[in-house]
Scaffold this active site. Structure first.
Site, PDB file in Angstrom:
ATOM      1  N   GLU A  42       0.835  -1.210   0.000  1.00 23.57           N
ATOM      2  CA  GLU A  42       0.000   0.000   0.000  1.00 23.57           C
ATOM      3  C   GLU A  42       0.869   1.258   0.000  1.00 23.57           C
ATOM      4  O   GLU A  42       0.552   2.247  -0.665  1.00 23.57           O
ATOM      5  CB  GLU A  42      -0.942  -0.013   1.211  1.00 23.57           C
ATOM      6  CG  GLU A  42      -2.015  -1.094   1.062  1.00 23.57           C
ATOM      7  CD  GLU A  42      -2.884  -1.234   2.290  1.00 23.57           C
ATOM      8  OE1 GLU A  42      -2.331  -1.521   3.367  1.00 23.57           O
ATOM      9  OE2 GLU A  42      -4.098  -1.051   2.185  1.00 23.57           O
ATOM     10  N   GLU A  90      -3.496  -9.483   3.937  1.00 24.65           N
ATOM     11  CA  GLU A  90      -4.276  -9.154   5.135  1.00 24.65           C
ATOM     12  C   GLU A  90      -5.367 -10.174   5.429  1.00 24.65           C
ATOM     13  O   GLU A  90      -5.643 -10.494   6.588  1.00 24.65           O
ATOM     14  CB  GLU A  90      -4.921  -7.771   4.989  1.00 24.65           C
ATOM     15  CG  GLU A  90      -3.962  -6.605   5.113  1.00 24.65           C
ATOM     16  CD  GLU A  90      -3.269  -6.220   3.818  1.00 24.65           C
ATOM     17  OE1 GLU A  90      -3.292  -7.020   2.851  1.00 24.65           O
ATOM     18  OE2 GLU A  90      -2.702  -5.123   3.757  1.00 24.65           O
TER      19      GLU A  90
HETATM   20  N1  3HC Z   1       4.650  -7.346  11.770  1.00 25.21           N
HETATM   21  C1  3HC Z   1       5.422  -7.696  12.821  1.00 25.21           C
HETATM   22  N2  3HC Z   1       6.296  -8.725  12.784  1.00 25.21           N
HETATM   23  C2  3HC Z   1       6.385  -9.419  11.628  1.00 25.21           C
HETATM   24  C3  3HC Z   1       5.620  -9.106  10.499  1.00 25.21           C
HETATM   25  C4  3HC Z   1       4.714  -7.999  10.587  1.00 25.21           C
HETATM   26  N3  3HC Z   1       3.961  -7.612   9.550  1.00 25.21           N
HETATM   27  N4  3HC Z   1       5.925  -9.970   9.517  1.00 25.21           N
HETATM   28  C5  3HC Z   1       6.865 -10.790  10.006  1.00 25.21           C
HETATM   29  N5  3HC Z   1       7.142 -10.466  11.293  1.00 25.21           N
HETATM   30  C6  3HC Z   1       8.146 -11.077  12.164  1.00 25.21           C
HETATM   31  C7  3HC Z   1       7.832 -12.537  12.458  1.00 25.21           C
HETATM   32  O1  3HC Z   1       6.969 -12.659  13.569  1.00 25.21           O
HETATM   33  C8  3HC Z   1       9.218 -13.082  12.730  1.00 25.21           C
HETATM   34  O2  3HC Z   1       9.564 -12.697  14.046  1.00 25.21           O
HETATM   35  P1  3HC Z   1      10.498 -13.655  14.948  1.00 25.21           P
HETATM   36  O3  3HC Z   1      11.784 -13.790  14.193  1.00 25.21           O
HETATM   37  O4  3HC Z   1      10.575 -12.937  16.242  1.00 25.21           O
HETATM   38  O5  3HC Z   1       9.733 -14.966  15.036  1.00 25.21           O
HETATM   39  C9  3HC Z   1      10.116 -12.285  11.785  1.00 25.21           C
HETATM   40  O6  3HC Z   1       9.352 -11.126  11.439  1.00 25.21           O
HETATM   41  C10 3HC Z   1      10.477 -13.019  10.522  1.00 25.21           C
HETATM   42  O7  3HC Z   1       9.297 -13.526   9.938  1.00 25.21           O
HETATM   43  P2  3HC Z   1       9.265 -14.989   9.281  1.00 25.21           P
HETATM   44  O8  3HC Z   1       9.848 -15.973  10.218  1.00 25.21           O
HETATM   45  O9  3HC Z   1       7.858 -15.195   8.828  1.00 25.21           O
HETATM   46  O10 3HC Z   1      10.265 -14.785   8.067  1.00 25.21           O
HETATM   47  P3  3HC Z   1      10.157 -15.255   6.553  1.00 25.21           P
HETATM   48  O11 3HC Z   1      11.358 -14.720   5.889  1.00 25.21           O
HETATM   49  O12 3HC Z   1       9.841 -16.702   6.486  1.00 25.21           O
HETATM   50  O13 3HC Z   1       8.869 -14.496   5.961  1.00 25.21           O
HETATM   51  C11 3HC Z   1       7.434 -12.657   5.471  1.00 25.21           C
HETATM   52  C12 3HC Z   1       8.856 -13.120   5.850  1.00 25.21           C
HETATM   53  C13 3HC Z   1       7.077 -13.173   4.070  1.00 25.21           C
HETATM   54  C14 3HC Z   1       7.420 -11.162   5.488  1.00 25.21           C
HETATM   55  C15 3HC Z   1       6.422 -13.240   6.487  1.00 25.21           C
HETATM   56  O14 3HC Z   1       6.874 -12.927   7.797  1.00 25.21           O
HETATM   57  C16 3HC Z   1       5.025 -12.703   6.373  1.00 25.21           C
HETATM   58  O15 3HC Z   1       4.264 -13.186   5.573  1.00 25.21           O
HETATM   59  N6  3HC Z   1       4.702 -11.721   7.212  1.00 25.21           N
HETATM   60  C17 3HC Z   1       3.357 -11.186   7.311  1.00 25.21           C
HETATM   61  C18 3HC Z   1       3.073 -10.224   6.205  1.00 25.21           C
HETATM   62  C19 3HC Z   1       1.694  -9.674   6.348  1.00 25.21           C
HETATM   63  O16 3HC Z   1       0.745 -10.361   6.663  1.00 25.21           O
HETATM   64  N7  3HC Z   1       1.568  -8.367   6.095  1.00 25.21           N
HETATM   65  C20 3HC Z   1       0.288  -7.717   6.189  1.00 25.21           C
HETATM   66  C21 3HC Z   1       0.113  -7.192   7.572  1.00 25.21           C
HETATM   67  S1  3HC Z   1      -1.485  -6.498   7.824  1.00 25.21           S
HETATM   68  C22 3HC Z   1      -1.397  -4.969   7.101  1.00 25.21           C
HETATM   69  O17 3HC Z   1      -0.430  -4.643   6.475  1.00 25.21           O
HETATM   70  C23 3HC Z   1      -2.598  -4.072   7.320  1.00 25.21           C
HETATM   71  C24 3HC Z   1      -2.587  -2.880   6.408  1.00 25.21           C
HETATM   72  O18 3HC Z   1      -3.322  -3.152   5.268  1.00 25.21           O
HETATM   73  C25 3HC Z   1      -3.175  -1.689   7.094  1.00 25.21           C
END
Ligand code: 3HC
Length: 697
Positions: free
Chosen positions: A105, A125
């Protein structure tokens, strides 16, 4: 000056850099830093264009999920995105790694987007029970149209940079590994060509083209099945549709309302719990992160049946050679033929190529001789549940396998210590419990024996990741975490039918809760003989397991889907359970034999008895240290048994229902129904009395 976002000018380009490990999530500090840096860039007369770029492994991966559920601190993300879009100086986002959720976004608020070839973008999301809440549902359709936006937003799946280019989401893809350099190059072009700040919100072509399309209804209909029980996917469609019905500002307001509805929903809480729990399970208490792992370059598997074959596929899929052993050539041939058929089916669906089918098949070498296991690094035994046979096999493995090889059993119930006692190296013995179908289900329940070495535990957890599964390390007891709880539910479900419920009624209560299938449909899938054999094994071991109508089914050869008849009937080639009057008659006859007068049983009683008996067992499992944390139990159930992730797993669900309410009901069942399974777990009692939750442990 913010430490997590910096501004620096390089020539005519003002570079805004986010550096907030691990994934540059949009925490409060990042959001404020982004605004400050933008102000600096705008005030910097030398900067003709601005570049948004990230340090570390990825572009911004989304909102900071850890801030969900806490009071929002200004500036909110929509404000930041809007400020970027409003900039008169063109802003270019340079994407590497993954631009996800709020990250994409932010990029959509920029005026141009360049991505590295290896990058991925997505709006995931929905997987957290949300919808994009910073303009994603309004801006993406203006670039990519209705169909693509709905696909991305309702599935949450990531797409590749080249896909994004084709869909109009990014403007250029560079075959480089340096996002900053690629971004700078693009920015120079923008400056040279005098390109304007192109605002996505002002684009109207794609909106006009898809206005009034029936694609929204098509998605709603499709989701009835695909997203059964889920809240946010439907809200995603509503939000995207608003982009085609309302002016931008009003569309943004609608998005916010729908976003807040999702944010407040218990499903969001469940899914966010599941997200973090999935990551926490790999951090095993008492097993330091730097525990060495053994080098696993080859694997031996004993048993080419459904389980062994499925397990073999997991390793071949990631390029690890497998030796697959059976005692008879015929069984070996049959097992290999099934594996080939599975791969060919995947190829037919276009998910792998025919060349990959051959490559994977070539990695699975059949053998009839244990001697061929002399040099493998890991052996997984996957024969049926019989302690005598398993001990004999482990005795043989002890003789033929090299020192340092890990000897694992795929047992789903039996005592790992007793299996290990058949060897002179119990420190190398461990449980690796796969779930059927083993090439599909994501859970790997790794079971530590009393003597299992730390590096063996660390290695099997590491293997889970290598074969793309979620590993949970649990302690040794009958049925471990998953099946120990399942067996309590199964026994209660059988009793409910004894007392007057129908199998269909029990199954419906469970599917209404969100399970993909009920208890009895699941037994039909796994094979009724599996449960029967386990009950027989336990009876032989002296346990008091009363006879049941399920035993009668097994004795009649109604073994489930594989014989097209179990608790339900199955038409040739179909997995759809059809109720069978013959089974009703069999149950009726059983009740008569046992002198049971059937009574009306409510859905609420079914829910409480099937679920609370599991929770009570879960509490015992936690108390005994079989599971280290409630979240370990949750992940076992989400990935091993299809517990609806939006309910967060059984222990999270229990916290939502109320530990006190569950304790009191368990106590009442103990008084009225009796049985050890209803004896309240002391932990459940303590938490109820202290007003605490499983999550607080
Ligand atoms: N917020 C906070 N922490 C996050 C995060 C996020 N969005 N995404 C990942 N993390 C943290 C994980 O909890 C993990 O923490 P840890 O090492 O303490 O366990 C660390 O980052 C690494 O994450 P992964 O182990 O999952 O690492 P990968 O390299 O396998 O994957 C990733 C990376 C593809 C970015 C995966 O973490 C992921 O899919 N994250 C979520 C992404 C997501 O859902 N984003 C949308 C959020 S909602 C939003 O944006 C609302 C908006 O529209 C207003």
């Amino acid at each position: 000056m913010s430490e997590v976002v910096t501004y620096q000018r390089e020539g005519a380009i003002g570079v805004i850099t986010v550096n907030y490990p691990p994934v540059n999530a949009l925490s409060h500090a990042v959001r404020s830093g982004l605004l400050d840096a933008l102000k600096q860039g705008q005030a910097d007369a030398e900067a003709k264009a601005l570049l948004l770029v990230c340090e570390g492994r990825t572009f911004i991966a989304g909102a900071d999920i850890r801030e969900f559920g806490k009071p929002m601190q200004e500036p909110g993300l929509p404000t930041v995105v809007e400020a970027y879009e409003n900039s008169d100086k063109p802003i270019i986002a340079a994407i590497h790694g993954t631009a996800l959720g709020g990250g994409l976004e932010m990029a959509l608020g920029c005026h141009y987007r360049v991505a590295l070839e290896s990058a991925k973008v997505g709006l995931p999301e929905v997987k957290l029970g949300l919808l994009p809440g910073a303009g994603g549902t309004q801006r993406l359709p203006r670039l990519a149209g209705a169909q693509k936006s709905l696909e991305m937003i309702t599935t949450g799946d990531f797409i590749s940079a080249s896909d994004a280019l084709q869909a109009g989401i990014v403007d250029a893809v560079e075959a480089s590994s340096d996002a900053k350099a690629a971004g700078e190059q693009f920015a120079l072009k923008v400056i040279d060509e005098g390109k304007p700040a192109r605002r996505v919100r002002e684009l109207t072509d794609r909106i006009e083209a898809d206005k009034g399309s029936d694609v929204f209804e098509q998605f709603r209909t499709g989701l009835q099945k695909k997203a059964r029980g889920l809240f946010s996917p439907f809200k995603c469609v509503d939000a995207v549709e608003a982009a085609f019905q309302l002016p931008f500002e009003e569309g943004m307001k609608r998005e916010r309302e729908l976003f807040m509805e999702c944010m407040e929903s218990p499903q969001r809480a469940g899914l966010v719990h599941a997200f973090f729990a999935e990551r926490e399970v790999s951090k095993v208490p008492g097993l330091p992160k730097d525990t060495p792992v053994r080098d696993i370059k080859s694997v031996g598997i004993i048993g080419a049946g459904t389980m062994g074959g499925g397990i073999a596929m997991n390793f071949a899929n990631v390029g690890i050679p497998v030796r697959l052993l059976e005692v008879k050539q015929e069984a070996l041939d049959k097992g290999l033929a099934i594996i080939r058929r599975n791969y060919e089916n995947t190829a037919k669906k276009g998910r792998i190529t025919q060349a990959q089918v051959e490559e994977r098949m070539a990695l699975i070498q059949p053998t009839l001789a244990y001697e061929d296991f002399g040099d493998v690094d890991l052996v997984i035994e996957a024969v049926f549940e019989n302690m005598g046979i398993k001990k004999e096999i482990f005795g043989t493995l002890d003789k033929v396998c090299k020192q340092g090889a890990i000897l694992a059993s795929n047992t789903s119930t039996l005592d790992i210590d007793e299996i290990a006692s058949a060897t002179n190296r119990p420190e190398d013995v461990v449980g690796m419990h796969f779930f059927s179908p083993a090439n599909v289900m994501k859970l790997l329940e790794n079971v530590r024996g009393t003597k299992t070495a730390d590096d063996v535990k660390a290695t099997v957890m590491d293997i889970a990741k290598r074969i793309k599964k979620v590993g949970v390390l649990v302690g040794n007891c009958y049925g471990f975490v998953g099946n120990r709880m399942l067996h309590q539910r199964g026994a209660e479900a059988i009793k409910l039918v004894n007392e007057g419920a129908t199998p269909q009624q029990v199954d419906k209560v469970l599917t209404d809760l969100g399970f993909p299938m009920g208890q009895f449909a699941m037994s039909d899938l796994a094979g009724i003989d599996v449960g029967y054999r386990i009950r027989e094994e336990r009876r032989n071991a002296g346990e008091n397991i009363p006879p049941s109508w399920m035993d009668k089914l097994a004795e009649q050869g109604r073994l489930g889907q594989k014989t097209q008849a179990g608790t339900y009937l199955y038409e040739e080639g179909s997995r759809k359970p059809i109720p069978d009057p013959k089974v009703d008659a069999l149950i009726e006859e059983f009740r008569k034999e046992q002198g049971i007068e059937p009574r009306e049983i409510t859905d609420q009683e079914i829910l409480e008895r099937c679920m609370y008996v599991m929770i009570n067992e879960g509490a015992k499992i936690l108390e005994e240290g079989i599971a280290d944390r409630a979240l370990d139990v949750d992940i076992v159930w989400i990935y091993g048994y299809g517990f609806p992730a939006y309910r967060g797993g059984p222990m999270f669900w229990a916290d939502q229902v109320g530990v006190k309410e569950i304790y009191e009901t368990v106590k009442r069942f103990h008084d009225t129904l009796g049985g050890d399974q209803w004896k309240p777990a002391p932990l459940l009692e303590r938490l109820a009395k202290e007003g605490k939750t499983f999550g607080s442990l």
